[in-house]
Design an enzyme around this catalytic site. Sequence first.
Site, PDB file in Angstrom:
ATOM      1  N   GLY A  46       0.836  -1.192   0.000  1.00 46.24           N
ATOM      2  CA  GLY A  46       0.000   0.000   0.000  1.00 46.24           C
ATOM      3  C   GLY A  46       0.870   1.240   0.000  1.00 46.24           C
ATOM      4  O   GLY A  46       1.997   1.215   0.515  1.00 46.24           O
ATOM      5  N   GLN A  51       2.803  10.017   1.189  1.00 47.14           N
ATOM      6  CA  GLN A  51       4.109   9.383   1.336  1.00 47.14           C
ATOM      7  C   GLN A  51       5.069   9.725   0.196  1.00 47.14           C
ATOM      8  O   GLN A  51       6.265   9.484   0.298  1.00 47.14           O
ATOM      9  CB  GLN A  51       3.955   7.851   1.423  1.00 47.14           C
ATOM     10  CG  GLN A  51       3.235   7.403   2.684  1.00 47.14           C
ATOM     11  CD  GLN A  51       3.061   5.904   2.699  1.00 47.14           C
ATOM     12  OE1 GLN A  51       2.092   5.376   2.158  1.00 47.14           O
ATOM     13  NE2 GLN A  51       4.004   5.201   3.314  1.00 47.14           N
ATOM     14  N   CYS A  89       5.364   0.061   7.410  1.00 51.96           N
ATOM     15  CA  CYS A  89       5.022   1.211   6.580  1.00 51.96           C
ATOM     16  C   CYS A  89       6.243   1.578   5.754  1.00 51.96           C
ATOM     17  O   CYS A  89       7.345   1.609   6.285  1.00 51.96           O
ATOM     18  CB  CYS A  89       4.611   2.377   7.481  1.00 51.96           C
ATOM     19  SG  CYS A  89       4.128   3.846   6.573  1.00 51.96           S
ATOM     20  N   LEU A  90       6.044   1.842   4.458  1.00 46.52           N
ATOM     21  CA  LEU A  90       7.179   2.199   3.600  1.00 46.52           C
ATOM     22  C   LEU A  90       7.845   3.493   4.071  1.00 46.52           C
ATOM     23  O   LEU A  90       8.993   3.748   3.745  1.00 46.52           O
ATOM     24  CB  LEU A  90       6.738   2.327   2.140  1.00 46.52           C
ATOM     25  CG  LEU A  90       6.245   1.023   1.484  1.00 46.52           C
ATOM     26  CD1 LEU A  90       5.885   1.270   0.026  1.00 46.52           C
ATOM     27  CD2 LEU A  90       7.272  -0.097   1.603  1.00 46.52           C
ATOM     28  N   HIS A 131      -5.063   1.384   6.839  1.00 48.23           N
ATOM     29  CA  HIS A 131      -3.732   1.984   7.030  1.00 48.23           C
ATOM     30  C   HIS A 131      -3.536   3.150   6.044  1.00 48.23           C
ATOM     31  O   HIS A 131      -3.059   4.225   6.428  1.00 48.23           O
ATOM     32  CB  HIS A 131      -2.674   0.892   6.827  1.00 48.23           C
ATOM     33  CG  HIS A 131      -1.254   1.347   6.939  1.00 48.23           C
ATOM     34  ND1 HIS A 131      -0.382   0.876   7.897  1.00 48.23           N
ATOM     35  CD2 HIS A 131      -0.530   2.207   6.181  1.00 48.23           C
ATOM     36  CE1 HIS A 131       0.806   1.446   7.734  1.00 48.23           C
ATOM     37  NE2 HIS A 131       0.750   2.246   6.694  1.00 48.23           N
ATOM     38  N   GLU A 132      -3.928   2.946   4.779  1.00 50.57           N
ATOM     39  CA  GLU A 132      -3.717   3.988   3.759  1.00 50.57           C
ATOM     40  C   GLU A 132      -4.648   5.176   3.972  1.00 50.57           C
ATOM     41  O   GLU A 132      -4.234   6.327   3.802  1.00 50.57           O
ATOM     42  CB  GLU A 132      -3.900   3.421   2.344  1.00 50.57           C
ATOM     43  CG  GLU A 132      -2.912   2.323   1.958  1.00 50.57           C
ATOM     44  CD  GLU A 132      -1.478   2.612   2.341  1.00 50.57           C
ATOM     45  OE1 GLU A 132      -1.031   3.777   2.226  1.00 50.57           O
ATOM     46  OE2 GLU A 132      -0.789   1.671   2.785  1.00 50.57           O
ATOM     47  N   HIS A 135      -3.239   7.404   6.447  1.00 50.22           N
ATOM     48  CA  HIS A 135      -2.202   8.288   5.896  1.00 50.22           C
ATOM     49  C   HIS A 135      -2.804   9.582   5.358  1.00 50.22           C
ATOM     50  O   HIS A 135      -2.239  10.661   5.526  1.00 50.22           O
ATOM     51  CB  HIS A 135      -1.455   7.594   4.746  1.00 50.22           C
ATOM     52  CG  HIS A 135      -0.279   6.766   5.178  1.00 50.22           C
ATOM     53  ND1 HIS A 135       0.798   7.292   5.855  1.00 50.22           N
ATOM     54  CD2 HIS A 135      -0.002   5.449   5.012  1.00 50.22           C
ATOM     55  CE1 HIS A 135       1.684   6.327   6.086  1.00 50.22           C
ATOM     56  NE2 HIS A 135       1.224   5.189   5.594  1.00 50.22           N
TER      57      HIS A 135
HETATM   58 NI    NI Z   1       2.179   3.349   5.593  1.00 48.01          NI
END
Ligand code: NI
Length: 181
Positions: A46, A51, A89-90, A131-132, A135
């Site tokens: 995701g 991000q 998380c990236l 989760h997204e 963000h």
């Molecule tokens: Ni994330």
Amino acid sequence: MSLLPIHLLGSPVLRERATEIGDVDDEVRDLVRDLFDTMHADSGIGLAANQVGTARRVAVVHTDEESPVVLIDPVILERDGKTRGEEGCLSIPDIFADVDRSQRVVVETTTLDGERMQFEATDLLARAIQHEIDHLDGILFLDHLSPLKRRMLQQKWRRLRKGQEGYLKHISTPSEIHSRF
Ligand code: NI
């Protein structure tokens, strides 16, 4: 294809509430494509626009089991059940923790063709979507943890980042992909 630099924990854009898209134009479609490319290159499931430094309400999700999902101005209409599972998380590499999420969600989103549509998601897909969408509201998975657990992971993060400057991670296409063709 464009691989975009990923903003890491500490970058202010991760804490911004992203703004609504409204009408889907080519710029939004390009952003969606770049999000997929960047997410796949960094082996993520995701990625949200915040991000990559763009505080607009766009995110993508692609788990192994399910078709890719595009989220544009997404809204969660229904939630059921509770399930705990590990998340990363990236934007916070090498940090993982168990997070409570709804087991099932019904989501309304705009498609790439600009239509509003609803769909249901469960388990890992539902987790990734929650989760997204977090963000897009400036919320990180760390925010769902107990204060103690959060402090522990923040200390670990500072140790890992020691000596590194800035909040950008540059993604490159894995070399195996070049050599395979
Ligand atoms: Ni994330």
